[in-house]
Design an enzyme around this catalytic site. Sequence first.
Site, mmCIF file in Angstrom:
data_model
loop_
_atom_site.group_PDB
_atom_site.id
_atom_site.type_symbol
_atom_site.label_atom_id
_atom_site.label_comp_id
_atom_site.label_asym_id
_atom_site.label_seq_id
_atom_site.Cartn_x
_atom_site.Cartn_y
_atom_site.Cartn_z
ATOM 1 N N ASN A 96 -7.615 -4.634 4.820
ATOM 2 C CA ASN A 96 -8.120 -3.572 5.808
ATOM 3 C C ASN A 96 -8.863 -4.400 6.870
ATOM 4 O O ASN A 96 -9.945 -4.095 7.292
ATOM 5 C CB ASN A 96 -9.040 -2.592 5.433
ATOM 6 C CG ASN A 96 -8.527 -1.303 5.195
ATOM 7 O OD1 ASN A 96 -7.705 -1.012 5.772
ATOM 8 N ND2 ASN A 96 -8.648 -0.822 3.693
ATOM 9 N N ASP B 49 2.452 4.560 5.400
ATOM 10 C CA ASP B 49 2.199 3.911 6.886
ATOM 11 C C ASP B 49 2.222 2.409 6.784
ATOM 12 O O ASP B 49 2.126 1.749 7.715
ATOM 13 C CB ASP B 49 0.738 4.336 7.630
ATOM 14 C CG ASP B 49 -0.117 4.827 6.445
ATOM 15 O OD1 ASP B 49 -0.127 4.078 5.415
ATOM 16 O OD2 ASP B 49 -1.238 5.311 6.681
ATOM 17 N N HIS B 50 2.372 1.826 5.608
ATOM 18 C CA HIS B 50 2.255 0.415 5.218
ATOM 19 C C HIS B 50 3.829 -0.116 4.821
ATOM 20 O O HIS B 50 4.689 0.659 4.244
ATOM 21 C CB HIS B 50 1.443 -0.132 4.306
ATOM 22 C CG HIS B 50 0.038 0.049 4.410
ATOM 23 N ND1 HIS B 50 -1.079 -0.838 4.634
ATOM 24 C CD2 HIS B 50 -0.740 1.099 4.478
ATOM 25 C CE1 HIS B 50 -1.991 -0.293 4.918
ATOM 26 N NE2 HIS B 50 -1.997 0.938 4.869
ATOM 27 N N GLU C 85 -3.983 1.941 -2.991
ATOM 28 C CA GLU C 85 -3.770 3.433 -2.797
ATOM 29 C C GLU C 85 -2.826 4.499 -3.615
ATOM 30 O O GLU C 85 -2.146 5.233 -2.868
ATOM 31 C CB GLU C 85 -3.785 3.501 -1.118
ATOM 32 C CG GLU C 85 -4.533 4.757 -0.464
ATOM 33 C CD GLU C 85 -4.389 4.986 0.998
ATOM 34 O OE1 GLU C 85 -5.208 5.900 1.309
ATOM 35 O OE2 GLU C 85 -4.040 3.800 1.604
ATOM 36 N N ASP D 150 -4.241 -4.858 0.608
ATOM 37 C CA ASP D 150 -4.643 -4.521 1.527
ATOM 38 C C ASP D 150 -6.000 -4.776 1.709
ATOM 39 O O ASP D 150 -7.002 -4.231 1.140
ATOM 40 C CB ASP D 150 -4.593 -2.779 1.551
ATOM 41 C CG ASP D 150 -5.159 -2.142 3.055
ATOM 42 O OD1 ASP D 150 -5.242 -2.803 3.888
ATOM 43 O OD2 ASP D 150 -4.754 -0.936 2.983
ATOM 44 N N ASP E 95 -2.001 -6.365 5.635
ATOM 45 C CA ASP E 95 -1.780 -6.782 4.289
ATOM 46 C C ASP E 95 -1.320 -8.007 4.166
ATOM 47 O O ASP E 95 -0.472 -8.602 4.893
ATOM 48 C CB ASP E 95 -0.526 -5.897 3.722
ATOM 49 C CG ASP E 95 -0.861 -4.255 3.919
ATOM 50 O OD1 ASP E 95 -1.409 -3.721 3.006
ATOM 51 O OD2 ASP E 95 -0.547 -3.837 4.991
ATOM 52 N N ASN F 141 0.859 -1.194 0.091
ATOM 53 C CA ASN F 141 -0.184 0.070 -0.109
ATOM 54 C C ASN F 141 1.064 1.417 -0.022
ATOM 55 O O ASN F 141 1.521 1.734 0.982
ATOM 56 C CB ASN F 141 -0.718 -0.170 1.137
ATOM 57 C CG ASN F 141 -1.842 1.237 1.258
ATOM 58 O OD1 ASN F 141 -1.415 2.288 0.799
ATOM 59 N ND2 ASN F 141 -3.419 1.078 1.676
#
Length: 265
Positions: free
Chosen positions: A152, A250-251, A37, A150, A221, A10
Site C-alpha cells: 500500500n 483489482d490487483h 486480503e 501489498d 505490490d 492481493n
Amino acid sequence: MKALKIATFNINGIRSRLPALLAWLAREQPDIVCLQELKAADQQFPREALEAAGYGCLYQGQPSWNGVAILARDSEPLEVRRGLPGMEDDQQSRYLEAAVQGVLVGCLYLPNGNPQPGPKFEYKLRWFECLIKHAQALHGSSHPTVLAGDFNVVPTDLDIYNPRSWLKDALLQPESRACFEQLLAQGWVDAVRHLYPEQRIYTFWDYFRNHWARNAGLRIDHLLLNPDLAPYLKRAGVDAWVRNEAKASDHAPVWIELGRRRQQR
C-alpha cells in the site's frame, strides 16, 4: 539455490475469486505464493481445493477483512511467526512468515491508511515502523529472504499513472514513501524496479473511473529481496491478464524467478 518462481497476489476475497485463483495457479505454476486480503475466517479458507491443486497452505484469516496466506507447490510451508514483533495487540491479520523451499518468506498486507490524517494513517505508520524493525533483523540473518505483499505504498511518481489525482491519498504521502525508502536503505532490493529501472509497471487498477481500460494503474505490490537472495534474481513480471478476467481482483499477481546460480549484473 533451487530455481523458484515466487509470486504475490492481493486476491481481494478468496472465496469469490477461488476459480480465478485456481486458473492462475494452473496456468502460471508459481512455486511460492503470498496472498493478501483473503476476507475469510480460517474455517472458510479453501484449503482442500488448494491442496487438490498441489499447494500446501499456511493462512491467517479474518472475517470480512484482511487475511494473509502462503502457498507452496508440492510442499508445506513451515510456520515461523504470525504477526509482527511490537504489534502483539493488533487484531488485524496482516503478517505471516514461513520457511518454504529454502527461502524465508514474509507475506504482508500493509494497512491502507486512508483517510489521512487520522487514526488509520497513524496505524499505518506504526505498523510500518514495526515492519522496518523486523526487516532489519531478517536482513541480517544470512538466510535468503523475501518480503512480499501489498505494501500500500506507491514508491515514486514513476509507479503511478498520474500522481495529481492521488496527492491526498495515504499511499503517496511523504511519510509512507519515507518508510519504504527506509526498507530499501537497509539493503533490500525492490525486484521489479531493479530489473526495470525506468519502465512504468502497474500491479493495481482501481474498479472506478475505467482505470483498467485506460491502464491507469499503480505499483503497490512488491517483492523485496535481501542480499542473500537478490543475486539469484533472474526475471520479474506482472500477470496482468488476470486483471482482465471476469470478476477479477483489482490487483494482478506479481512474480519473480530465481535461478540456480547467481546472476551476472
